[in-house]
Design a protein around this motif. Structure first.
Motif, short mmCIF file in Angstrom:
data_model
loop_
_atom_site.label_atom_id
_atom_site.label_comp_id
_atom_site.label_asym_id
_atom_site.label_seq_id
_atom_site.Cartn_x
_atom_site.Cartn_y
_atom_site.Cartn_z
N TYR A 5 -91.46 100.08 49.36
CA TYR A 5 -90.72 100.01 47.96
C TYR A 5 -91.73 100.00 46.67
O TYR A 5 -91.43 100.16 45.47
N ASP A 48 -96.98 95.18 46.60
CA ASP A 48 -96.43 93.77 47.05
C ASP A 48 -97.40 93.38 48.14
O ASP A 48 -97.81 93.97 48.97
N PHE A 61 -97.36 90.90 50.58
CA PHE A 61 -97.24 90.75 51.82
C PHE A 61 -96.87 92.12 52.67
O PHE A 61 -97.39 92.32 53.60
N LEU A 62 -96.49 93.14 51.94
CA LEU A 62 -96.25 94.40 52.46
C LEU A 62 -97.95 95.23 52.69
O LEU A 62 -97.95 95.67 53.57
N ASN A 117 -88.22 95.32 56.54
CA ASN A 117 -88.59 94.19 55.89
C ASN A 117 -87.38 94.05 54.68
O ASN A 117 -86.86 93.08 54.35
N ARG A 118 -86.70 95.11 54.26
CA ARG A 118 -85.51 95.08 53.20
C ARG A 118 -84.30 95.43 54.12
O ARG A 118 -84.01 96.76 54.34
N HIS A 135 -81.96 90.63 47.01
CA HIS A 135 -82.74 90.70 48.33
C HIS A 135 -82.37 89.79 49.27
O HIS A 135 -82.23 88.57 49.10
N ASP A 154 -83.85 88.15 51.69
CA ASP A 154 -84.62 87.02 51.72
C ASP A 154 -84.41 85.89 50.53
O ASP A 154 -84.74 84.65 50.75
N ARG A 184 -83.04 82.44 51.68
CA ARG A 184 -84.07 81.61 51.56
C ARG A 184 -83.60 80.23 50.70
O ARG A 184 -83.82 79.24 50.89
N TRP A 224 -90.91 88.20 43.32
CA TRP A 224 -91.90 88.05 44.34
C TRP A 224 -93.33 88.23 44.04
O TRP A 224 -94.24 88.32 44.59
N ASN A 273 -91.52 83.07 48.03
CA ASN A 273 -92.71 83.66 48.65
C ASN A 273 -94.13 82.93 48.36
O ASN A 273 -94.01 82.34 47.23
N ASP A 323 -94.46 83.12 53.77
CA ASP A 323 -95.43 84.47 54.24
C ASP A 323 -96.39 84.06 54.91
O ASP A 323 -96.58 85.00 55.93
N ASN A 338 -94.39 84.53 57.94
CA ASN A 338 -93.69 85.68 58.26
C ASN A 338 -94.61 86.61 58.77
O ASN A 338 -95.42 87.21 58.38
C1 GAL Z 1 -89.99 89.46 51.93
C2 GAL Z 1 -91.60 88.86 51.57
C3 GAL Z 1 -92.02 89.11 50.19
C4 GAL Z 1 -91.71 90.24 49.69
C5 GAL Z 1 -90.50 90.70 50.12
C6 GAL Z 1 -90.44 92.37 49.97
O1 GAL Z 1 -89.90 89.43 53.21
O2 GAL Z 1 -91.52 87.37 51.77
O3 GAL Z 1 -93.18 88.25 49.88
O4 GAL Z 1 -93.04 91.12 50.28
O5 GAL Z 1 -90.19 90.81 51.57
O6 GAL Z 1 -89.29 93.13 50.18
#
Ligand code: GAL
Length: 363
Positions: free
Chosen positions: A54, A58, A60-61, A139-140, A200, A202, A206, A231, A258, A286, A306
């Protein structure tokens, strides 16, 4: 020389048999070409995996993809002819749909999709089904009804509820062990939440579960503000600066959805030159490199890991099995993790305090 009736019939029979044989050969060849075959194996024996993100920036990704590339390289080292084609959808669902169409056209055997809009997976599902190319969403998370639209759709991720609960537990443990966290001594904790993207899974889950867990465990909370920062560290910094300006040093706890947004909060306090003793306690989720370092240095009180590496390993193993027609029950997955309902692979979250952060960073 004239041909007798008998010879004529024989020629017709031979021609028919040759035609049937030719048809069978052509049909088999068509099945083995590209990713339209039953096993997904390409004719030259290679494996081509598409990945679309996406947003490639980002944090984490990016770290998840580094791990994924490591697993692909390990597969190459075993002698497998495997390539990945990676695209950035840069926040546009229609661009991502085009990317998937192109990957299908270019013969990808399987495509890993990090949806831009998790409520809009249908165009991708329709294309995948039409061309018989399996999709691993990651992830999404799309809703279950969408994942059930076709039997060759999968999801790799984690359980959002768990991350919220673990963050709430860590914050509770901290507040109970450090009564001075209630800086003004009014018996309640003034807190703010930095939320990820609206909509989203998460972000929504969360926020709700982190706060509810604290309340259930006996902490009296007083919400003084919240901000959606997508994020993103830079957005979180500027939103946090506004919150500091409106609440002064009255904020006692920051729950960030995050680590990048927790880092933005830290930068806001540093930018305003507020001494660290006056900062609120800050928690992230994360366990990114910078997040873990902030936990080690004490700027962040804790985070929730994560498992990017486990998710990357699961995604590569599933993609490889789908591309080569191997059974999905014997995937090489971390620990006790299994493919559930022939659809889902979820990796567990873990609490990360200073000691755990040091351990993860030293690996
Ligand atoms: C979450 C993560 C975020 C961001 C998000 C993107 O799981 O904690 O930091 O990466 O996904 O979809």
């Amino acid at each position: 020389m004239s041909i007798s009736d008998k010879e004529n019939k024989m020629i017709i029979r031979i021609t028919r048999r040759a035609a049937v044989l030719l048809f069978a050969v052509l049909f088999a060849a068509a099945l083995m070409t590209g990713c339209g075959s039953d096993s997904g194996q390409r004719r030259d024996g290679s494996v081509r995996i598409g990945v679309t993100l996406y947003d490639q920036y980002d944090t984490f990704l990016s770290e998840l993809m580094n791990s994924f590339n490591g697993y692909v390289d390990a597969r190459k080292a075993e002698g497998v002819d495997i390539v990945t084609v990676r695209q950035d959808a840069a926040g546009s669902q229609s661009l991502q749909n085009d990317e998937v169409a192109e990957m299908i056209e270019n013969g990808c055997s399987v495509i890993c999709v990090n949806l831009v809009d998790r409520t809009e997976p249908t165009p991708i599902i329709d294309m995948a089904r039409k061309n018989d190319v399996p999709i691993i969403f990651f992830n999404r998370e799309l809703v279950e009804e969408d994942l059930m639209q076709w039997d060759r759709l999968y999801y790799v991720g984690a359980d959002a509820f768990q991350s919220g609960i673990l963050q709430g537990e860590m914050a509770t443990e901290y507040c109970k062990a450090h009564p001075e966290a209630d800086k003004n001594g009014d018996g309640s904790i003034q807190y703010v939440v930095l939320e990820g993207e609206a909509g989203h899974q998460d972000a929504i889950i969360r926020t709700e579960y982190s706060v509810d867990t604290m309340i259930q465990k006996g902490i009296i909370l007083d919400k003084v503000g919240y901000a959606i920062a997508n994020w993103n560290r830079v957005q979180a910094r500027s939103k946090m600066e506004q919150l500091i300006d409106s609440s002064g040093t009255g904020i006692e706890l920051v729950l960030a959805n995050n680590d990048d947004m927790a880092m933005g909060a830290i930068e806001a306090y540093e930018g305003r030159e507020i001494p660290q003793e006056e900062w609120p306690v800050i928690f992230g989720i994360d366990g990114t490199e910078v997040g873990l370092q902030a936990v080690v240095s004490g700027k962040m009180a804790g985070t929730v890991y994560n498992d990017k590496d486990g998710q990357a390993q699961a995604m590569e193993a599933l993609a490889y099995a789908l591309a080569t027609g191997k059974p999905l029950q014997n995937l090489s997955l971390p620990g006790e993790i299994r493919l559930e309902d022939n659809k889902y692979i979820r990796l567990p979250y873990k609490k990360v305090d200073q000691k755990a952060a040091e351990e993860i960073l030293s690996k």
